[in-house]
Design a protein around this motif. Structure first.
Motif: not given
Length: 581
Positions: A139, A159, A167, A207, A247
């Motif tokens: 992240a 999650d 995050p 993501y 993540w």
């Protein structure tokens, strides 16, 4: 960090006695007995083949010359039943400096301006500093200012349980005074003369909400390589991405635009890895510099009920699909059961057993999946023991020596302890230095593990050689030789009683004197003393070790008096060097 799944073994203690005394002495080395007529034939050492699991981590190996320390004479005598046999001709491996690494994290702060941190770091000479963190790496936006996210970085990420949560993104150009900027990190490397290991943000490839999130994340990593411009040789793509705590393990399919699956697999990571690696290597080529890139690897078979299918199939999918594009493989281990109040015996037993298990598992799975065995880096290690201040204790120092020594013995190319600074948490703190919240202890005060690693390295040569312990199940011995001719011996006592030990060295003509540092805990906090005493010299505070550690005189004795005899303190370590003739 990960949850290790490891079997622990008990180690009984043996009780022995020793008498000591001391007087001041200068630095001059005593000559061997002039009446010595020893004509023992010495077998010349032979360099073994370079282990594939070490590989290029030995490229910067340098010969070491031992300089006799200032010392005080100590009388050592008594009856021993413990013998350590060293064979100076039986070389296991040259010693890679990269095994002494440490983890620097983004929450380290502007530590490059802190002499109380920088000076001990220079003394420790870890060689490798990994950045920007563990899970935080997935992240982390290295080129962004505080709070300024890429447009395709969602405010909320899914999650493992399907919840959309913030995050806590981190930024290389942060203005938060408790965080370490990218510039701070590079300054730390430059000032301490260490090398970097950078973990790039792989999670962003999962993501990210752009049309091609993998290309966007790979481009971000490649831009970092360009910006770095040859300052960093070692890179790795992602952190523990097989874990459901990371993540990118699970993504929100409603926001994904390149038809990725909801859950990450090792096979998908392998595909993405090659895209990252191609982009990063192209960037390195543009700068005229070389980089080496590591791949996330599971360190043990996944057999527990809580472990996901992603973890269980990670290595097979990653290793068979990566097409040997990784330069090295990365494993992590926290040795003891997760959040258990482990005792000292179990902690030290795990350190002695697990490195061999890891190297065996990874090399076997590489072979089973048709992949080439390449260097292996244990670039996050520590313990998960909590509840009794285990992590900040003298026992943690003994544990650290065992992990480093076993990593060398089992031919890891790199190892890096987690981490330099963390949070006190009533002693459940993995930090090598106090964070300033430890009652009565100043910030940057080194913990016992610092002293153990410092003296272990100080008296370690440049080649690891064979050493075996007889008549004791609680003694472990590790030996080395210096290119200048001396022999180093590290003795670890995992038991609860002192042990008197005789050291015998084959294929080596001992000189007139041997030197050692004895490291042991105090009487506070049971088997998890927060103090370490080095040759009897301890801290002025309620935790840590002697402030004058760099100038402490070694203990010393003549080899001709009683042979090479030393007392190994309970749950302590002896770091010794024997003069050459």
């Amino acid at each position: 960090m990960i949850n290790p799944r490891l079997t622990l073994f008990s180690i009984p203690a043996i009780c022995l006695l020793i008498s000591t005394g001391s007087c001041k002495k200068n630095k001059t080395v005593s000559p061997p007995d002039p009446g010595d007529t020893d004509t023992t034939t010495i077998t010349a050492p032979v360099e073994p083949p370079l282990a594939n699991t070490i590989g290029f981590f030995l490229d910067d190996w340098t010969a070491k010359t031992f300089t006799s320390p200032t010392y005080k004479d100590v009388s050592v005598s008594g009856t021993t039943v413990n013998t350590i046999t060293v064979d100076a001709s039986a070389i296991i491996t040259k010693i890679p400096e990269s095994v002494f690494g440490q983890n620097a994290s983004f929450w380290l702060g502007p530590a490059d301006t802190e002499p109380l941190f920088m000076n001990p770091l220079k003394d420790l000479r870890p060689h490798i500093l990994r950045f920007p963190g563990g899970s935080a790496s997935d992240a982390y936006f290295w080129n962004a200012r505080q709070g300024v996210n890429p447009l395709d970085a969602p405010a909320l990420i899914m999650d493992k349980d399907g919840n959309l949560v913030a995050p806590g993104y981190n930024y290389g150009m942060t203005d938060q005074n408790w965080q370490c900027t990218l510039s701070n990190y590079y300054n730390i490397l430059q000032q301490s003369n260490n090398q970097g290991l950078i973990t790039v943000n792989y999670g962003y490839a999962r993501y990210g909400t752009s049309a091609d999130p993998v290309a966007a994340a790979a481009h971000l990593a490649a831009d970092w390589v360009r910006y770095d411009n040859g300052r960093t040789l070692y890179w790795e793509i992602g952190n523990e991405n097989f874990g459901d705590w990371e993540w990118g393990y699970r993504i929100d399919l409603t926001k994904n635009k390149d038809n990725q699956p909801e859950y990450l697999t090792g096979a998908l990571y392998a595909q993405h890895f090659q895209i990252f690696a191609d982009s990063m290597r192209q960037a390195a080529t543009e700068t005229g510099k070389k980089i080496l890139i590591g791949a996330v690897t599971s360190e043990a078979a996944a057999t527990e009920s809580w472990q996901t299918n992603t973890l269980k199939t990670w290595n097979s999918g990653m290793m068979s699909g990566i097409n040997n594009k990784a330069d090295f493989y990365v494993v992590h281990n926290y040795f003891t059961p997760y959040n258990a109040n482990s005792n000292a015996t179990d902690i030290l037993s795990s350190a002695g057993a697990v490195p061999a298990q890891m190297i065996s598992y990874v090399t076997q799975t590489l072979q089973a999946n048709g992949a080439t065995i390449k260097p292996i880096a244990l670039d996050e290690w520590n313990m998960f023991a909590v509840g009794s201040k285990q992590m900040v204790s003298n026992t943690s120092g003994v544990f650290s020596v065992l992990v480093l020594a076993e990593a060398l013995k089992n031919k890891f190319g790199m190892a890096a302890r987690w981490d330099l600074l963390n949070g006190w948490s009533n002693g459940d703190d993995m930090g090598l230095f106090s964070d300033g919240n430890e009652p009565g202890i100043a910030k940057w005060n080194p913990r016992p593990s610092f002293y153990y690693m410092y003296f272990f390295k100080k008296f370690l040569g440049d080649r690891l050689v064979s050493a075996t312990a007889q008549n004791s199940t609680s003694l472990r011995a590790y030996a080395s030789t210096f290119s200048s001719g001396e022999a180093g011996v590290t003795l670890v006592n995992t038991g609860a009683s002192d042990q008197l030990v005789e050291v015998k060295i084959k294929n080596f003509h001992a000189g007139g004197r041997y030197y050692w540092y004895s490291l042991a805990g105090g009487s506070d906090n049971g088997e998890f003393s927060r103090k370490v005493f080095v040759n009897g010299d301890g801290p002025s505070q309620d935790a840590g070790g002697p402030a004058d550690y760099t100038s402490l005189k070694a203990n010393s004795a003549l080899t001709a008096t009683n042979g090479i005899l030393v007392n190994v303190p309970a749950r302590g370590v002896i770091c010794m060097v024997v003069d050459k003739r």
